[in-house]
Design a protein around this motif. Structure first.
Motif, PDB file in Angstrom:
ATOM      1  N   TRP A   1       9.602 -10.552   6.516  1.00  0.00           N
ATOM      2  CA  TRP A   1      10.674 -11.183   5.500  1.00  0.00           C
ATOM      3  C   TRP A   1      11.010 -10.612   4.311  1.00  0.00           C
ATOM      4  O   TRP A   1       9.913  -9.700   3.935  1.00  0.00           O
ATOM      5  N   LEU A   2      12.092 -10.630   3.916  1.00  0.00           N
ATOM      6  CA  LEU A   2      12.148  -9.912   2.519  1.00  0.00           C
ATOM      7  C   LEU A   2      11.563 -10.581   1.263  1.00  0.00           C
ATOM      8  O   LEU A   2      10.904  -9.838   0.648  1.00  0.00           O
ATOM      9  N   THR A   3      10.955 -11.727   1.565  1.00  0.00           N
ATOM     10  CA  THR A   3      10.056 -12.249   0.495  1.00  0.00           C
ATOM     11  C   THR A   3       8.642 -11.549   0.722  1.00  0.00           C
ATOM     12  O   THR A   3       7.937 -11.228  -0.222  1.00  0.00           O
ATOM     13  N   ASP A   4       8.294 -11.380   1.885  1.00  0.00           N
ATOM     14  CA  ASP A   4       6.949 -10.458   2.138  1.00  0.00           C
ATOM     15  C   ASP A   4       7.188  -9.375   1.318  1.00  0.00           C
ATOM     16  O   ASP A   4       6.199  -8.527   0.754  1.00  0.00           O
ATOM     17  N   MET A   5       8.187  -8.411   1.510  1.00  0.00           N
ATOM     18  CA  MET A   5       8.550  -7.239   1.033  1.00  0.00           C
ATOM     19  C   MET A   5       8.396  -7.297  -0.701  1.00  0.00           C
ATOM     20  O   MET A   5       7.968  -6.753  -1.485  1.00  0.00           O
ATOM     21  N   ALA A   6       9.241  -8.211  -1.104  1.00  0.00           N
ATOM     22  CA  ALA A   6       9.256  -8.666  -2.658  1.00  0.00           C
ATOM     23  C   ALA A   6       7.730  -8.783  -2.997  1.00  0.00           C
ATOM     24  O   ALA A   6       7.450  -8.281  -4.069  1.00  0.00           O
ATOM     25  N   ALA A   7       6.823  -9.599  -2.381  1.00  0.00           N
ATOM     26  CA  ALA A   7       5.590  -9.897  -2.845  1.00  0.00           C
ATOM     27  C   ALA A   7       4.636  -8.715  -2.751  1.00  0.00           C
ATOM     28  O   ALA A   7       3.796  -8.323  -3.752  1.00  0.00           O
ATOM     29  N   GLY A   8       5.048  -7.512  -1.669  1.00  0.00           N
ATOM     30  CA  GLY A   8       4.218  -6.541  -1.517  1.00  0.00           C
ATOM     31  C   GLY A   8       4.480  -5.597  -2.727  1.00  0.00           C
ATOM     32  O   GLY A   8       3.481  -4.840  -3.242  1.00  0.00           O
ATOM     33  N   ILE A   9       5.722  -5.589  -3.235  1.00  0.00           N
ATOM     34  CA  ILE A   9       6.089  -4.649  -4.334  1.00  0.00           C
ATOM     35  C   ILE A   9       5.491  -5.237  -5.473  1.00  0.00           C
ATOM     36  O   ILE A   9       4.907  -4.182  -6.302  1.00  0.00           O
ATOM     37  N   LEU A  10       5.392  -6.303  -5.870  1.00  0.00           N
ATOM     38  CA  LEU A  10       4.688  -6.874  -7.022  1.00  0.00           C
ATOM     39  C   LEU A  10       3.210  -6.759  -6.835  1.00  0.00           C
ATOM     40  O   LEU A  10       2.597  -6.284  -7.898  1.00  0.00           O
ATOM     41  N   LEU A  11       2.555  -6.761  -5.725  1.00  0.00           N
ATOM     42  CA  LEU A  11       1.383  -6.587  -5.754  1.00  0.00           C
ATOM     43  C   LEU A  11       0.980  -5.100  -5.870  1.00  0.00           C
ATOM     44  O   LEU A  11      -0.011  -4.479  -6.380  1.00  0.00           O
ATOM     45  N   ALA A  12       1.828  -4.068  -5.372  1.00  0.00           N
ATOM     46  CA  ALA A  12       1.755  -2.803  -5.538  1.00  0.00           C
ATOM     47  C   ALA A  12       1.711  -2.196  -6.936  1.00  0.00           C
ATOM     48  O   ALA A  12       0.732  -1.437  -7.453  1.00  0.00           O
ATOM     49  N   VAL A  13       2.696  -2.927  -7.700  1.00  0.00           N
ATOM     50  CA  VAL A  13       2.735  -2.653  -9.233  1.00  0.00           C
ATOM     51  C   VAL A  13       1.504  -3.080  -9.940  1.00  0.00           C
ATOM     52  O   VAL A  13       0.924  -2.293 -10.710  1.00  0.00           O
ATOM     53  N   PHE A  14       1.086  -4.284  -9.464  1.00  0.00           N
ATOM     54  CA  PHE A  14      -0.114  -5.037 -10.255  1.00  0.00           C
ATOM     55  C   PHE A  14      -1.314  -4.165  -9.805  1.00  0.00           C
ATOM     56  O   PHE A  14      -2.113  -3.963 -10.870  1.00  0.00           O
ATOM     57  N   ALA A  15      -1.671  -3.741  -8.865  1.00  0.00           N
ATOM     58  CA  ALA A  15      -2.680  -3.084  -8.021  1.00  0.00           C
ATOM     59  C   ALA A  15      -2.753  -1.752  -8.986  1.00  0.00           C
ATOM     60  O   ALA A  15      -3.930  -1.371  -9.072  1.00  0.00           O
ATOM     61  N   THR A  16      -1.620  -1.251  -8.992  1.00  0.00           N
ATOM     62  CA  THR A  16      -1.725   0.333  -9.534  1.00  0.00           C
ATOM     63  C   THR A  16      -1.889   0.172 -11.029  1.00  0.00           C
ATOM     64  O   THR A  16      -2.866   1.177 -11.362  1.00  0.00           O
ATOM     65  N   TRP A  17      -1.434  -0.797 -11.569  1.00  0.00           N
ATOM     66  CA  TRP A  17      -1.595  -0.585 -12.934  1.00  0.00           C
ATOM     67  C   TRP A  17      -3.047  -1.164 -13.511  1.00  0.00           C
ATOM     68  O   TRP A  17      -3.678  -0.460 -14.335  1.00  0.00           O
ATOM     69  N   THR A  18      -3.714  -2.163 -12.770  1.00  0.00           N
ATOM     70  CA  THR A  18      -4.661  -2.455 -12.979  1.00  0.00           C
ATOM     71  C   THR A  18      -5.824  -1.569 -12.736  1.00  0.00           C
ATOM     72  O   THR A  18      -6.938  -1.219 -13.348  1.00  0.00           O
ATOM     73  N   ALA A  19      -5.676  -0.885 -11.409  1.00  0.00           N
ATOM     74  CA  ALA A  19      -6.542   0.290 -11.174  1.00  0.00           C
ATOM     75  C   ALA A  19      -6.609   1.502 -12.312  1.00  0.00           C
ATOM     76  O   ALA A  19      -7.665   1.857 -12.390  1.00  0.00           O
TER      77      ALA A  19
ATOM     78  N   ILE B   1       1.037  -1.040  -0.068  1.00  0.00           N
ATOM     79  CA  ILE B   1       0.027  -0.047  -0.005  1.00  0.00           C
ATOM     80  C   ILE B   1       0.796   1.242  -0.063  1.00  0.00           C
ATOM     81  O   ILE B   1       0.498   2.268  -0.581  1.00  0.00           O
ATOM     82  N   SER B   2       2.005   1.240   0.822  1.00  0.00           N
ATOM     83  CA  SER B   2       2.885   2.505   0.832  1.00  0.00           C
ATOM     84  C   SER B   2       3.420   2.752  -0.598  1.00  0.00           C
ATOM     85  O   SER B   2       3.439   3.713  -1.042  1.00  0.00           O
ATOM     86  N   LEU B   3       3.910   1.473  -1.331  1.00  0.00           N
ATOM     87  CA  LEU B   3       4.308   1.743  -2.772  1.00  0.00           C
ATOM     88  C   LEU B   3       3.255   2.103  -3.617  1.00  0.00           C
ATOM     89  O   LEU B   3       3.449   2.895  -4.584  1.00  0.00           O
ATOM     90  N   THR B   4       1.867   1.599  -3.475  1.00  0.00           N
ATOM     91  CA  THR B   4       1.105   1.865  -4.135  1.00  0.00           C
ATOM     92  C   THR B   4       0.519   3.496  -4.144  1.00  0.00           C
ATOM     93  O   THR B   4       0.580   4.057  -5.348  1.00  0.00           O
TER      94      THR B   4
END
Length: 276
Positions: A232-250, A194-197
């Motif tokens: 975890w760093l994996t959580d962060m990586a998934a969050g970054i991907l989610l932000a990019v996808f959510a922003t683009w889709t929105a 959400i922060s990155l979004t």
């Protein structure tokens, strides 16, 4: 600090900070947002739908607490992150940094969401407003199933060499804030996504000052999720991907809605219409 005395003092701090930042950024009375909302049924509808999604997220926390034998996939992340995370925390660990990152993790995270909403409404930036609303909603819709069926503990729970640092600044965290922050809801990291979004959406604003607040705040929030011993760093990586996808889709959804409305009303005024 007095701001961490209770959830009420935290909410008051966020409210005051939102009002001050909104005024400094826009040079407008933040309370004019209520006049902007007059007769905007579409906006109320979208805000209502977002509120329902947030309520479902709250229900997820309650449902999760009823599981008798909950799964735990944290060991998967531990297996390949157990060496790097303690190094990150021990390298940077300093009490002042803990205070700063706790402030950004708890206070500024919500404040960024609030000033986005208020600023887009105040300036009648409808495209940014709807992109923001859809993107926040998508973040939660996509994350909730993971929280239910792929639970990951916060890093400090599984790792003996990681300390959960927030209680050093906010002693009441576990008894107060934990009710709205699930211990097992780590993957993907909504603090990161959400922060990155909101940062990605803010880059489309014409206000340099507005963008600057996000450019400064979001990297600190994202760093805090690791430094404070939570993600975890994996959580962060998934969050970054989610932000990019959510922003683009929105953005795509918003553009299609605007195009549809233009076809209905060719002479639509982009400043006055909440659908553009």
């Amino acid at each position: 600090a007095p701001m961490y005395k209770s959830l009420a003092t935290i909410a008051l701090t966020i409210t005051i900070l939102t009002i001050l930042l909104t005024y400094l950024i826009n040079r407008k009375n933040p309370f004019r947002v209520f006049s902007t909302l007059k007769n905007q049924k579409q906006i109320y509808l979208h805000l209502g739908l977002l509120a329902i999604i947030l309520f479902v997220n709250k229900l997820e926390l309650q449902l999760e607490s009823t599981f008798t034998n909950p799964s735990d996939f944290s060991g998967l992340f531990f297996s390949y992150e157990h060496t790097i995370l303690p190094v990150i925390q021990s390298t940077f660990r300093y009490h002042l940094l803990t205070e700063i990152t706790t402030f950004f993790y708890i206070i500024m995270f919500v404040t960024l969401i609030a000033i986005s909403l208020v600023t887009y409404l105040l300036n009648r930036e409808w495209k940014l407003l709807y992109t923001f609303l859809y993107a926040i909603g998508l973040n939660y819709i996509i994350a909730i199933p993971f929280y239910l069926f792929f639970p990951i503990n916060e890093a400090w729970v599984n790792h003996p060499d990681i300390t959960f640092l927030i209680p050093a600044v906010y002693p009441g965290f576990e008894s107060q804030y934990r009710n709205i922050s699930g211990l097992h809801n780590c993957f993907p990291s909504l603090h990161n996504s959400i922060s990155l979004t909101v940062l990605l959406i803010s880059t489309r604003s014409s206000s340099f000052l507005f963008r600057s607040v996000f450019y400064i705040s979001v990297p600190i929030i994202m760093f805090s999720t690791i430094y404070l011993g939570i993600h975890w760093l994996t959580d962060m990586a998934a969050g970054i991907l989610l932000a990019v996808f959510a922003t683009w889709t929105a953005s795509q959804i918003t553009e299609k809605i605007i195009l549809r409305e233009k076809r209905k009303v060719p002479l639509i005024n982009s400043y006055e219409s909440p659908l553009e």
